[in-house]
Design a protein around this motif. Structure first.
Motif, mmCIF file in Angstrom:
data_model
loop_
_atom_site.group_PDB
_atom_site.id
_atom_site.type_symbol
_atom_site.label_atom_id
_atom_site.label_comp_id
_atom_site.label_asym_id
_atom_site.label_seq_id
_atom_site.Cartn_x
_atom_site.Cartn_y
_atom_site.Cartn_z
ATOM 1 N N ALA A 148 0.826 -1.210 0.000
ATOM 2 C CA ALA A 148 0.000 0.000 0.000
ATOM 3 C C ALA A 148 0.859 1.258 0.000
ATOM 4 C CB ALA A 148 -0.923 -0.006 1.220
ATOM 5 N N VAL A 149 1.952 1.236 0.756
ATOM 6 C CA VAL A 149 2.852 2.394 0.809
ATOM 7 C C VAL A 149 3.483 2.648 -0.555
ATOM 8 C CG1 VAL A 149 5.026 3.248 1.763
ATOM 9 C CG2 VAL A 149 3.342 2.191 3.270
ATOM 10 N N VAL A 150 3.930 1.588 -1.210
ATOM 11 C CA VAL A 150 4.560 1.742 -2.523
ATOM 12 C C VAL A 150 3.564 2.315 -3.529
ATOM 13 C CG1 VAL A 150 5.664 0.533 -4.435
ATOM 14 C CG2 VAL A 150 6.176 -0.142 -2.087
ATOM 15 N N VAL A 151 2.377 1.738 -3.581
ATOM 16 C CA VAL A 151 1.367 2.185 -4.550
ATOM 17 C C VAL A 151 0.940 3.620 -4.267
ATOM 18 C CG1 VAL A 151 -0.984 1.812 -5.383
ATOM 19 C CG2 VAL A 151 0.539 -0.144 -5.016
ATOM 20 N N ASN A 152 0.622 3.913 -3.025
ATOM 21 C CA ASN A 152 0.120 5.253 -2.690
ATOM 22 C C ASN A 152 1.181 6.328 -2.886
ATOM 23 O OD1 ASN A 152 -2.385 4.250 -2.034
ATOM 24 N ND2 ASN A 152 -1.946 4.057 0.146
ATOM 25 N N SER A 153 2.429 6.029 -2.540
ATOM 26 C CA SER A 153 3.481 7.032 -2.720
ATOM 27 C C SER A 153 3.743 7.279 -4.204
ATOM 28 C CB SER A 153 4.769 6.590 -2.017
ATOM 29 O OG SER A 153 5.283 5.392 -2.572
ATOM 30 N N THR A 154 3.592 6.237 -5.017
ATOM 31 C CA THR A 154 3.782 6.406 -6.464
ATOM 32 C C THR A 154 2.682 7.277 -7.059
ATOM 33 O OG1 THR A 154 4.805 4.208 -6.586
ATOM 34 C CG2 THR A 154 4.072 5.194 -8.658
ATOM 35 N N ILE A 155 1.454 6.985 -6.685
ATOM 36 C CA ILE A 155 0.319 7.742 -7.221
ATOM 37 C C ILE A 155 0.314 9.181 -6.708
ATOM 38 C CG2 ILE A 155 -2.199 7.916 -7.148
ATOM 39 C CD1 ILE A 155 -1.051 5.915 -9.152
ATOM 40 N N THR A 156 0.736 9.376 -5.478
ATOM 41 C CA THR A 156 0.761 10.722 -4.902
ATOM 42 C C THR A 156 1.621 11.667 -5.727
ATOM 43 O OG1 THR A 156 0.409 9.865 -2.666
ATOM 44 C CG2 THR A 156 1.378 12.059 -2.848
ATOM 45 N N HIS A 157 2.704 11.146 -6.299
ATOM 46 C CA HIS A 157 3.626 11.991 -7.056
ATOM 47 C C HIS A 157 3.447 11.862 -8.569
ATOM 48 C CE1 HIS A 157 5.596 11.562 -3.091
ATOM 49 N NE2 HIS A 157 5.998 12.793 -3.313
ATOM 50 N N ALA A 158 2.479 11.064 -8.999
ATOM 51 C CA ALA A 158 2.264 10.875 -10.436
ATOM 52 C C ALA A 158 1.551 12.077 -11.045
ATOM 53 C CB ALA A 158 1.453 9.608 -10.672
ATOM 54 N N LYS A 159 2.014 12.499 -12.214
ATOM 55 C CA LYS A 159 1.388 13.633 -12.896
ATOM 56 C C LYS A 159 0.071 13.231 -13.561
ATOM 57 C CE LYS A 159 5.807 15.933 -13.815
ATOM 58 N NZ LYS A 159 6.764 16.403 -14.858
ATOM 59 N N HIS A 160 0.000 11.974 -14.015
ATOM 60 C CA HIS A 160 -1.216 11.486 -14.684
ATOM 61 C C HIS A 160 -1.602 10.135 -14.078
ATOM 62 C CE1 HIS A 160 -0.561 14.668 -17.619
ATOM 63 N NE2 HIS A 160 0.678 14.225 -17.792
ATOM 64 N N PRO A 258 3.555 -10.822 -21.065
ATOM 65 C CA PRO A 258 4.037 -11.013 -22.445
ATOM 66 C C PRO A 258 3.599 -9.917 -23.414
ATOM 67 C CG PRO A 258 2.236 -12.523 -21.954
ATOM 68 C CD PRO A 258 2.600 -11.869 -20.657
ATOM 69 N N LYS A 259 2.536 -9.190 -23.102
ATOM 70 C CA LYS A 259 2.028 -8.177 -24.028
ATOM 71 C C LYS A 259 2.518 -6.767 -23.711
ATOM 72 C CE LYS A 259 -2.172 -10.765 -25.166
ATOM 73 N NZ LYS A 259 -3.654 -10.719 -25.259
ATOM 74 N N LEU A 260 3.326 -6.636 -22.681
ATOM 75 C CA LEU A 260 3.829 -5.318 -22.301
ATOM 76 C C LEU A 260 5.261 -5.138 -22.777
ATOM 77 C CD1 LEU A 260 2.444 -5.079 -18.639
ATOM 78 C CD2 LEU A 260 1.414 -4.227 -20.756
ATOM 79 N N HIS A 261 5.591 -3.910 -23.172
ATOM 80 C CA HIS A 261 6.935 -3.619 -23.675
ATOM 81 C C HIS A 261 7.898 -3.248 -22.549
ATOM 82 C CE1 HIS A 261 5.002 -3.929 -27.445
ATOM 83 N NE2 HIS A 261 4.448 -2.718 -27.445
ATOM 84 N N LYS A 262 7.396 -2.500 -21.584
ATOM 85 C CA LYS A 262 8.233 -2.076 -20.462
ATOM 86 C C LYS A 262 7.446 -2.199 -19.161
ATOM 87 C CE LYS A 262 11.624 1.127 -22.446
ATOM 88 N NZ LYS A 262 12.180 2.504 -22.376
ATOM 89 N N VAL A 263 8.117 -2.715 -18.151
ATOM 90 C CA VAL A 263 7.517 -2.846 -16.819
ATOM 91 C C VAL A 263 8.533 -2.350 -15.801
ATOM 92 C CG1 VAL A 263 6.605 -4.428 -15.084
ATOM 93 C CG2 VAL A 263 6.124 -4.829 -17.499
ATOM 94 N N LEU A 264 8.076 -1.523 -14.889
ATOM 95 C CA LEU A 264 8.952 -1.030 -13.829
ATOM 96 C C LEU A 264 8.716 -1.860 -12.577
ATOM 97 C CD1 LEU A 264 10.991 1.005 -12.738
ATOM 98 C CD2 LEU A 264 9.087 2.531 -12.205
ATOM 99 N N PHE A 265 9.748 -2.570 -12.150
ATOM 100 C CA PHE A 265 9.632 -3.386 -10.943
ATOM 101 C C PHE A 265 9.958 -2.542 -9.714
ATOM 102 C CE2 PHE A 265 11.731 -5.888 -7.649
ATOM 103 C CZ PHE A 265 10.703 -6.765 -7.328
ATOM 104 N N LEU A 276 7.592 9.069 -11.725
ATOM 105 C CA LEU A 276 8.509 8.099 -12.321
ATOM 106 C C LEU A 276 8.314 7.909 -13.823
ATOM 107 C CD1 LEU A 276 8.360 5.280 -9.590
ATOM 108 C CD2 LEU A 276 10.036 7.124 -9.811
ATOM 109 N N THR A 277 7.401 8.638 -14.411
ATOM 110 C CA THR A 277 7.060 8.371 -15.813
ATOM 111 C C THR A 277 8.233 8.579 -16.769
ATOM 112 O OG1 THR A 277 6.200 10.635 -15.972
ATOM 113 C CG2 THR A 277 4.629 8.885 -15.501
ATOM 114 N N ALA A 278 9.209 9.395 -16.388
ATOM 115 C CA ALA A 278 10.364 9.626 -17.268
ATOM 116 C C ALA A 278 11.157 8.347 -17.501
ATOM 117 C CB ALA A 278 11.269 10.700 -16.669
#
Length: 328
Positions: A148-160, A258-265, A276-278
């Motif tokens: 939950a911390v990882v997801v929420n902190s990512t979304i909190t700073h996401a532009k879109h 298999p259908k994704l080109h890039k995944v951020l672990f 992190l979108t950059a």
């Protein structure tokens, strides 16, 4: 004696000894037989003997003090080693221990999840899960709050936020609790997927050498046989969590998505502090993986892992190259 190690730093004894030596030299003088010695010669020699005896006593006391100090140093070093080991153990215990009030959280979440009807158990926007134009994150964890911390902190700073998709994989024990948490606490407009690792039927010992090794008896004995614990210097490396395939699932990202080109672990022990979108526009220059460099001066460099005395290794690898620290 004036130059002996035991008496060198004792100016009073050194001064006394030199005085006695001068007295003896004056008393003996050029005498070649006893009859030529002055009457006080015996007194001077006895005084010299007493001073020499005092010097020997000083040396004996110093030797005893050195022996005692060495014993104290050895004892202190042993105590330090024990305290370091205890500190490491307590640090690991603290890192893995939940506050008392949260002990039953997964159980409560699981109970609540199975009280929902099937339609209420579903996440929204599942049509985005395989859209390669969106920003996809992989998170493999059995810790509900950490995820939950990882997801929420990512979304909190996401532009879109609407363009972000989180793929969470957990184990059977925490599957319902993980889903319930994000059903009750959805991360804004982002998309969530929670999967049970046991749904990956293709991931078995015959397909995965890692899984085969993790299930071997020798590996299980290493992590769970307590009589070996005292022989290991780093208790962190004996944590049974490393037996979980969740810690090795990152090696199978192409098979999982298999259908994704890039995944951020993302590891479940981080807090994201910026958008992190950059990273999705980062040129990997043909490389399969891009990872955070953790080498510093010498840590994680190849010479710490490979035997460069072997000509085959020295010809094909750079000793100063940075190894990929994959989170273990």
């Amino acid at each position: 004696h004036p130059e002996s190690s035991a008496t060198r730093n004792n100016p009073h004894f050194t001064r006394e000894l030199r005085l006695r030596m001068k007295d003896v030299q004056r008393a003996i003088g050029d005498a070649s037989k006893d009859s030529e010695l002055p009457r006080n010669a015996d007194d001077k020699i006895k005084a010299m003997e007493q001073t020499l005896a005092k010097g020997k006593q000083i040396e004996d006391e110093c030797a005893a003090s050195v022996k005692k100090l060495r014993a104290m140093l050895q004892s202190t070093e042993e105590q330090l080693r024990v305290h370091k080991k205890q500190t490491l153990f307590l640090t690991q215990l603290t890192a893995k221990t939940l506050p008392k009030g949260l002990h039953c959280l997964p159980l409560r979440l699981t109970t609540d999840y199975y009280s929902l009807n099937s339609s209420e158990q579903q996440f929204h926007n599942q049509d985005r899960l395989e859209d390669p134009e969106l920003y996809h994150y992989a998170l493999f964890s059995d810790n509900v709050l950490a995820a939950a911390v990882v997801v929420n902190s990512t979304i909190t700073h996401a532009k879109h936020p609407t363009k972000h998709v989180f793929h969470i994989v957990t184990d059977r024990l925490n599957y319902a609790a993980m889903r319930m948490w994000f059903l009750v606490n959805p991360p804004g407009k982002a998309t969530i997927q929670v999967q049970n690792i046991e749904e990956f039927t293709w991931l078995n010992a015959s397909y995965s050498p890692v899984l085969k090794q993790l299930s071997s008896q020798s590996m299980i004995d290493y992590y769970f046989r307590t009589h070996r614990a005292s022989s290991d210097s780093n208790l962190k490396l004996r944590n049974p969590k490393y037996l979980s395939i969740l810690n090795h699932l990152r090696f199978y990202l192409p098979e999982i998505f298999p259908k994704l080109h890039k995944v951020l672990f993302l590891d479940d022990d981080i807090v994201v502090q910026k958008d992190l979108t950059a990273l999705w526009s980062l040129d990997l220059k043909g490389n399969v993986n891009g990872a955070v460099e953790t080498c510093g001066e010498s840590f994680h460099r190849f010479d710490r892992y490979l035997n460069f005395s072997n000509p085959l290794i020295s010809r094909n690898f750079d000793a100063r190259a940075c190894g990929w620290a994959f989170g273990m």
